[in-house]
Design a protein around this motif. Sequence first.
Motif, PDB file in Angstrom:
ATOM      1  N   VAL A  24       5.691 -12.871  -5.409  1.00 25.38           N
ATOM      2  CA  VAL A  24       6.930 -12.253  -5.890  1.00 25.38           C
ATOM      3  C   VAL A  24       7.743 -11.744  -4.703  1.00 25.38           C
ATOM      4  CG1 VAL A  24       7.923 -10.420  -7.315  1.00 25.38           C
ATOM      5  CG2 VAL A  24       5.878 -11.641  -8.099  1.00 25.38           C
ATOM      6  N   ALA A  25       7.059 -11.186  -3.702  1.00 29.05           N
ATOM      7  CA  ALA A  25       7.754 -10.728  -2.495  1.00 29.05           C
ATOM      8  C   ALA A  25       8.419 -11.900  -1.776  1.00 29.05           C
ATOM      9  CB  ALA A  25       6.774 -10.022  -1.571  1.00 29.05           C
ATOM     10  N   GLN A  26       7.754 -13.045  -1.747  1.00 26.16           N
ATOM     11  CA  GLN A  26       8.350 -14.226  -1.107  1.00 26.16           C
ATOM     12  C   GLN A  26       9.582 -14.695  -1.867  1.00 26.16           C
ATOM     13  OE1 GLN A  26       5.583 -17.410  -0.025  1.00 26.16           O
ATOM     14  NE2 GLN A  26       3.914 -15.923  -0.008  1.00 26.16           N
ATOM     15  N   VAL A  27       9.480 -14.713  -3.187  1.00 28.34           N
ATOM     16  CA  VAL A  27      10.623 -15.111  -4.002  1.00 28.34           C
ATOM     17  C   VAL A  27      11.782 -14.133  -3.784  1.00 28.34           C
ATOM     18  CG1 VAL A  27      11.470 -15.353  -6.367  1.00 28.34           C
ATOM     19  CG2 VAL A  27       9.262 -16.324  -5.732  1.00 28.34           C
ATOM     20  N   ALA A  28      11.474 -12.850  -3.710  1.00 31.81           N
ATOM     21  CA  ALA A  28      12.516 -11.849  -3.486  1.00 31.81           C
ATOM     22  C   ALA A  28      13.207 -12.065  -2.146  1.00 31.81           C
ATOM     23  CB  ALA A  28      11.912 -10.446  -3.552  1.00 31.81           C
ATOM     24  N   THR A  29      12.454 -12.489  -1.154  1.00 28.54           N
ATOM     25  CA  THR A  29      13.021 -12.701   0.174  1.00 28.54           C
ATOM     26  C   THR A  29      14.024 -13.848   0.189  1.00 28.54           C
ATOM     27  OG1 THR A  29      11.037 -11.837   1.263  1.00 28.54           O
ATOM     28  CG2 THR A  29      12.480 -13.237   2.577  1.00 28.54           C
ATOM     29  N   VAL A  30      13.721 -14.934  -0.521  1.00 29.82           N
ATOM     30  CA  VAL A  30      14.592 -16.118  -0.449  1.00 29.82           C
ATOM     31  C   VAL A  30      15.656 -16.151  -1.534  1.00 29.82           C
ATOM     32  CG1 VAL A  30      12.768 -17.473   0.645  1.00 29.82           C
ATOM     33  CG2 VAL A  30      13.046 -17.588  -1.833  1.00 29.82           C
ATOM     34  N   THR A  31      15.548 -15.300  -2.561  1.00 29.09           N
ATOM     35  CA  THR A  31      16.536 -15.327  -3.651  1.00 29.09           C
ATOM     36  C   THR A  31      17.249 -14.001  -3.845  1.00 29.09           C
ATOM     37  OG1 THR A  31      14.993 -14.610  -5.387  1.00 29.09           O
ATOM     38  CG2 THR A  31      15.086 -16.983  -4.896  1.00 29.09           C
ATOM     39  N   GLU A  32      16.878 -12.968  -3.101  1.00 30.38           N
ATOM     40  CA  GLU A  32      17.420 -11.618  -3.280  1.00 30.38           C
ATOM     41  C   GLU A  32      17.068 -11.028  -4.636  1.00 30.38           C
ATOM     42  OE1 GLU A  32      21.228 -11.240  -0.442  1.00 30.38           O
ATOM     43  OE2 GLU A  32      21.550 -12.425  -2.266  1.00 30.38           O
ATOM     44  N   LEU A  33      15.938 -11.442  -5.192  1.00 26.06           N
ATOM     45  CA  LEU A  33      15.424 -10.828  -6.406  1.00 26.06           C
ATOM     46  C   LEU A  33      15.196  -9.345  -6.142  1.00 26.06           C
ATOM     47  CD1 LEU A  33      14.009 -11.223  -9.276  1.00 26.06           C
ATOM     48  CD2 LEU A  33      11.875 -11.379  -7.967  1.00 26.06           C
ATOM     49  N   PRO A  34      15.792  -8.449  -6.935  1.00 26.06           N
ATOM     50  CA  PRO A  34      15.583  -7.018  -6.711  1.00 26.06           C
ATOM     51  C   PRO A  34      14.096  -6.657  -6.767  1.00 26.06           C
ATOM     52  CG  PRO A  34      17.432  -7.354  -8.190  1.00 26.06           C
ATOM     53  CD  PRO A  34      16.779  -8.694  -8.010  1.00 26.06           C
ATOM     54  N   ARG A  35      13.687  -5.753  -5.919  1.00 24.98           N
ATOM     55  CA  ARG A  35      12.267  -5.384  -5.812  1.00 24.98           C
ATOM     56  C   ARG A  35      11.957  -4.248  -6.783  1.00 24.98           C
ATOM     57  NH1 ARG A  35       9.900  -7.448  -0.941  1.00 24.98           N
ATOM     58  NH2 ARG A  35      11.408  -8.783   0.126  1.00 24.98           N
ATOM     59  N   LEU A  36      11.871  -4.612  -8.066  1.00 23.91           N
ATOM     60  CA  LEU A  36      11.590  -3.657  -9.132  1.00 23.91           C
ATOM     61  C   LEU A  36      10.183  -3.870  -9.655  1.00 23.91           C
ATOM     62  CD1 LEU A  36      14.907  -4.036 -11.190  1.00 23.91           C
ATOM     63  CD2 LEU A  36      14.454  -2.504  -9.255  1.00 23.91           C
ATOM     64  N   ASP A  37       9.607  -2.813 -10.247  1.00 23.67           N
ATOM     65  CA  ASP A  37       8.283  -2.972 -10.836  1.00 23.67           C
ATOM     66  C   ASP A  37       8.399  -3.571 -12.234  1.00 23.67           C
ATOM     67  OD1 ASP A  37       8.913  -0.888 -12.673  1.00 23.67           O
ATOM     68  OD2 ASP A  37       8.269   0.611 -11.212  1.00 23.67           O
ATOM     69  N   ARG A  38       7.249  -3.909 -12.823  1.00 27.09           N
ATOM     70  CA  ARG A  38       7.241  -4.568 -14.133  1.00 27.09           C
ATOM     71  C   ARG A  38       7.993  -3.762 -15.189  1.00 27.09           C
ATOM     72  NH1 ARG A  38       1.926  -6.157 -12.727  1.00 27.09           N
ATOM     73  NH2 ARG A  38       1.503  -8.387 -13.045  1.00 27.09           N
ATOM     74  N   ASP A  39       7.687  -2.473 -15.265  1.00 24.85           N
ATOM     75  CA  ASP A  39       8.304  -1.649 -16.307  1.00 24.85           C
ATOM     76  C   ASP A  39       9.822  -1.601 -16.157  1.00 24.85           C
ATOM     77  OD1 ASP A  39       5.823  -1.144 -17.353  1.00 24.85           O
ATOM     78  OD2 ASP A  39       5.592   0.807 -16.375  1.00 24.85           O
ATOM     79  N   SER A  40      10.304  -1.547 -14.927  1.00 25.19           N
ATOM     80  CA  SER A  40      11.745  -1.488 -14.706  1.00 25.19           C
ATOM     81  C   SER A  40      12.424  -2.768 -15.167  1.00 25.19           C
ATOM     82  CB  SER A  40      12.044  -1.231 -13.226  1.00 25.19           C
ATOM     83  OG  SER A  40      11.597   0.050 -12.829  1.00 25.19           O
ATOM     84  N   TRP A  41      11.760  -3.921 -14.951  1.00 19.59           N
ATOM     85  CA  TRP A  41      12.349  -5.183 -15.398  1.00 19.59           C
ATOM     86  C   TRP A  41      12.507  -5.199 -16.913  1.00 19.59           C
ATOM     87  CZ3 TRP A  41      15.193  -8.051 -12.691  1.00 19.59           C
ATOM     88  CH2 TRP A  41      14.943  -8.286 -11.334  1.00 19.59           C
ATOM     89  N   ARG A  42      11.486  -4.794 -17.612  1.00 15.15           N
ATOM     90  CA  ARG A  42      11.545  -4.813 -19.073  1.00 15.15           C
ATOM     91  C   ARG A  42      12.627  -3.862 -19.583  1.00 15.15           C
ATOM     92  NH1 ARG A  42       7.414  -6.709 -17.047  1.00 15.15           N
ATOM     93  NH2 ARG A  42       5.769  -7.937 -18.031  1.00 15.15           N
TER      94      ARG A  42
END
Length: 423
Positions: free
Chosen positions: A296-314
């Motif tokens: 997930v950290a790798q995906v966040a690095t290349v796509t700018e996916l916000p670094r949120l925890d599971r609960d925050s996403w839901r």
Amino acid sequence: MSVSRSVLLIDFDNFVSGLMDLDPSAARECAQDPGRWVATLAERYTVEGPRHWLVRRVYLNPGGFVVDPRDRERLYFSRVRLFYTNAGFEVIDCPSLTKGMKNGADIRMALDVVDLLAGPVEYGEFILASSDADFTPVLHRIRAHGRRVTVLTTGQSAVAFRAVADTVIDGPAVVDLIRPLAEPSGPLDADSDKAAHHPPAPVGPAHPSWEAFGTYVRARYEQATEPLNIATLALETRRAVGDENVGPWFGLGKFLPSLQALNLPRAKFSQHHLWDEQRHQAPAAAEHIVDLPPIVAQVATVTELPRLDRDSWRELFEVLEEYARTHDFDLTDSTMWSRDTLADRGYHVGRQAIGIVVRGTQFGGAPLNRTPAPDGGEIAIAFTRNVLRRAVQSGLDLNDDELETVCDWLGVAVQDAQPDNGE
């Protein structure tokens, strides 16, 4: 006061098309009243002082158009030329030269940048309005000549493209720039000069609400018994001073520069906190860093996916569903309302992160302005599909286990995250 000798180059087709997907009203204002928002840009997101526009060019396909999703009405680019000419722009016509409607604006802009760098005038800053990653080598060339690079991007620009820029003004910030929270009132006098039409907006300490802002923040700072969370303080300050008074942070664009301009005694800042170095213990560096699974950290690095925890996403997907169901979509309003609603529920997610999700949802096929409004599940699936697509485009291939980990983190079933056959 020093000024920045600046160049503004607009890839109009790319820029306004992305903006139309984000906020149709802002797209029309961008097209039909460029003088106002360009005057605002001259005062905002600056480093060396106000910008002095030495070169202003807009590159557009005179036969092009973009469709307003609200009423399916076409905005024809040929009708935009006059507005930009009257705003002092040099309009460069870039007609389509191929069946694929490729208009060659990017090549023309790149050649113009090379000519400007080689010319007798030393420009301090180049501002490019485009989300096209093909400009990445151009940005490298500008940086190699020791000039600042600012990018205005309304679409999903590649991480590598954004990384080269000194400053990135992305979708929500562009909308704030074009459609400020406090609109000027009263008719414009057609006989008055250009300065009367576009008076410089008061910035920082000159802003009429600056004193109220300073009074509130200083009181919170002096009363604090521990480091203040900057995101929470921004939310509280907006509520105390009033959104209509704060605007885009007194012309400074962001909350942190406004805080720093107050010159609070002994103040120290980190990415997330403000504290008094004599009265408070500095927060741990990793205190608010979310422990992401490696993939997930790798995906966040290349796509700018916000670094949120599971609960925050839901929670975020549920809040966006509520917004879409109860509001007429407006990009600025959607990020502010969602941020405030999440904060009320105990989740601190910044407007920038929310803006990334809103844009990803739009491009993923479940825009918040759709009728009927998408539900939380549809929003989550659309955003996840978009993230996975961007990861692949960036060269990050996920195996089955990695795909499952990413989908689980975002709360989406793997089978739902797979693109439709038509994609």
